[in-house]
Design an enzyme around this catalytic site. Structure first.
Site, mmCIF file in Angstrom:
data_model
loop_
_atom_site.group_PDB
_atom_site.id
_atom_site.type_symbol
_atom_site.label_atom_id
_atom_site.label_comp_id
_atom_site.label_asym_id
_atom_site.label_seq_id
_atom_site.Cartn_x
_atom_site.Cartn_y
_atom_site.Cartn_z
ATOM 1 N N SER A 241 4.138 9.227 -4.857
ATOM 2 C CA SER A 241 4.363 9.253 -3.408
ATOM 3 C C SER A 241 4.659 7.833 -2.944
ATOM 4 O O SER A 241 4.603 6.887 -3.733
ATOM 5 C CB SER A 241 3.131 9.795 -2.704
ATOM 6 O OG SER A 241 2.112 8.820 -2.733
ATOM 7 N N LYS A 242 4.940 7.723 -1.661
ATOM 8 C CA LYS A 242 5.278 6.425 -1.073
ATOM 9 C C LYS A 242 4.221 5.369 -1.360
ATOM 10 O O LYS A 242 4.533 4.188 -1.435
ATOM 11 C CB LYS A 242 5.395 6.585 0.443
ATOM 12 C CG LYS A 242 6.739 7.111 0.862
ATOM 13 C CD LYS A 242 6.900 6.969 2.353
ATOM 14 C CE LYS A 242 8.180 7.648 2.811
ATOM 15 N NZ LYS A 242 8.014 8.266 4.116
ATOM 16 N N ARG A 243 3.004 5.833 -1.474
ATOM 17 C CA ARG A 243 1.899 4.943 -1.792
ATOM 18 C C ARG A 243 2.184 4.118 -3.055
ATOM 19 O O ARG A 243 1.733 2.998 -3.205
ATOM 20 C CB ARG A 243 0.695 5.839 -2.056
ATOM 21 C CG ARG A 243 -0.646 5.319 -1.783
ATOM 22 C CD ARG A 243 -1.617 6.485 -1.588
ATOM 23 N NE ARG A 243 -1.549 7.515 -2.607
ATOM 24 C CZ ARG A 243 -2.053 7.419 -3.823
ATOM 25 N NH1 ARG A 243 -2.638 6.314 -4.196
ATOM 26 N NH2 ARG A 243 -1.968 8.423 -4.673
ATOM 27 N N GLY A 245 5.099 3.086 -4.034
ATOM 28 C CA GLY A 245 6.311 2.284 -3.915
ATOM 29 C C GLY A 245 7.444 3.178 -3.472
ATOM 30 O O GLY A 245 7.214 4.276 -2.975
#
Ligand code: GLU
Length: 482
Positions: A241-243, A245
């Site tokens: 996920s965006k977490r 990167g």
């Protein structure tokens, strides 16, 4: 069916950008189609009108196009195919395989709660199943009459046989009370109508498969084969996920990755061919088979993507890279006019000089931005170490010799520096490193005389003069030799 021409599809829901996971699914479908001389279809699953956006459709098409995943049919949009779903729904209703349900969301929620409290399965309890409601007056959803007993075994081409108990299935909704088909219904109507032979998608869709098979059976349609590709995880083994990167394909483009690097990377993320790591697109098409798709989740490894990107930067056509860099230089703070004012051949020479040390186009742009007419911030630590008063004094002595050079060519510069340090009995490194810091602001760069030649006489001398106290005049004001 085995001899039917191979037809596969990528069926994104346009509710965001093209995620690397989606891109990998698209890539595997594309490779599978190209390997078998089949057809790759793009279908936009936009029946969720609230969440679907045109911007997302554009972003998905842009991402696929950038990766070079060309589709043979489509984009086919589900929103334009409502009559097909309606006809299928009517057929199921007419044959008694579906029924209208008038339970309200509140009633359903309350019953679900009760069932959970009593330790029962929270699935739909079939209340409207045999009531024979006809639509009219109240909002009604169309539900499928699912098999109550038995099991479905899916021979998944990646996971092997997966068994589902029918008792776990409920009479799920095919058409919502607002008239829109659900995903599990529309996907079957479309896959059948498009004569899809293989459904290759993320394994988050495994639980949907037995439901979809119920719809195939109810409509008496032939089943495609299923292959569910394991998810992509972050380094902490949580779903990527965006977490972790960037997860958007176009973000990788902006960061300076080449499409061939991302394609190669995503192909190997969950598929292998011996221990080969680097594949041309042709090799991927030649070797791609589902047998070699792994059945365990793959971990996204930025370092490996960087390594591949560095490889592709080194082998790509310099003119092409120079062209891509125009945008990146502007991002790195070089005025567009300054970039456009340079010659394509010069830009290609910059690529050749700098690419050995860069992992991304961005790094290439950033490390070479000093070549343009821009302010070059000097790293204070580098200055303290290499631009000592002694080193600057030496540069001051060297300056007239450089000014006297008719041209800033690599051999002429090298001869000049070597002659100077020999005479002085000092090490080349002292003046070379001072020059490097003065010109580039940094301690690391491609070979000094090469970058001086690329920087050019005028800009190179101006930066050295600015450094040496009392030597700020025009070259013409100070006698030029030679
Ligand atoms: N629209 C679904 C998704 O984005 C497609 C799933 C499928 O391929 O059946 O996940």
């Amino acid at each position: 069916m085995a001899s039917a021409p191979i037809r596969v599809r990528f069926a994104p829901s346009p509710t965001g950008y093209l995620h690397v996971g989606g891109a990998r699914t698209a890539l595997y479908n594309w490779l599978f189609a190209r390997h078998h001389g089949g057809t790759f279809i793009l279908r936009i699953e936009d029946t969720d009108v609230e969440r679907s956006t045109e911007e997302s459709v554009r972003a998905i098409l842009e991402g696929l196009t950038w990766l070079g995943l060309d589709w043979d049919e489509g984009p086919i949009r589900q929103a334009e195919r409502m009559p097909l779903y309606r006809a299928a729904a009517e057929r199921l209703l007419g044959e008694g395989r579906a029924y209208w349900c008038v339970c309200t969301p509140e009633e359903l929620a309350a019953r679900r709660k009760e069932a959970l409290a009593a330790g029962h399965s929270p699935k739909y309890d079939g209340r409207c199943r045999d009531r024979g409601y006809a639509p009219g007056g109240r909002p009604a959803a169309l539900r499928i009459r699912t098999a109550a007993e038995g099991e479905t075994v899916v021979e998944d081409l990646v996971h092997g046989p997966v068994t589902f108990q029918h008792a776990d299935l409920d009479d799920f909704i095919l058409v919502r009370s607002d008239g829109l088909p659900t995903y599990n219904f529309a996907v079957v109507v479309d896959d059948a109508e498009m004569r899809i032979t293989y459904v290759l998608r993320g394994d988050d869709h495994i639980p949907n498969t037995p439901r979809q098979i119920q719809v195939y059976r109810a409509l008496a349609l032939p089943l495609p084969r299923f292959a569910h590709i394991p998810l992509i995880l972050g380094a902490d083994r949580a779903r990527l996920s965006k977490r972790h990167g960037a997860t958007s394909v176009m973000a990788y483009r902006e960061m300076g990755y080449l499409p061939e690097a991302l394609v190669n990377y995503l192909a190997r993320l969950g598929w292998s061919y011996g221990d080969q790591e680097i594949f041309s697109r042709e090799e991927l098409v030649r070797h791609f088979t589902l047998e070699k798709v792994g059945n365990t989740a793959a971990v996204f490894d930025q370092g490996k993507l960087d390594w591949l990107n560095a490889h592709y930067l080194r082998v790509a056509d310099p003119t092409r890279l120079a062209d891509l860099l125009r945008e990146q230089w502007v991002q790195a703070g070089v005025p567009a006019a300054a970039v456009e004012g340079t010659e394509p051949a010069w830009r290609a020479a910059v690529v050749v000089a700098f690419r050995e040390r860069a992992k991304t186009l961005w790094e290439l742009a950033d490390s070479s931005r000093f070549l343009f007419d821009v302010p070059v911030p000097v790293d204070p630590e580098a200055a303290a170490k290499h631009l000592t008063p002694e080193a600057v004094a030496l540069l001051g002595e060297l300056l007239p010799r450089l000014e006297a050079l008719p041209a800033f060519t690599t051999p002429a510069l090298e001869a000049c520096y070597r002659g100077f340090v020999e005479e002085k009995g000092i090490k080349l490194g002292v003046v070379a490193q001072a020059t490097r810091v003065a010109l580039t602001g940094r301690t690391v760069s491609p070979p000094l005389f090469e970058i001086m030649a690329l920087l050019g006489r005028e800009r190179g001398l101006a930066r050295l003069r600015a450094l040496v106290p009392g030597v700020r005049g025009e070259p013409s004001a100070r006698k030029r030799r030679g």
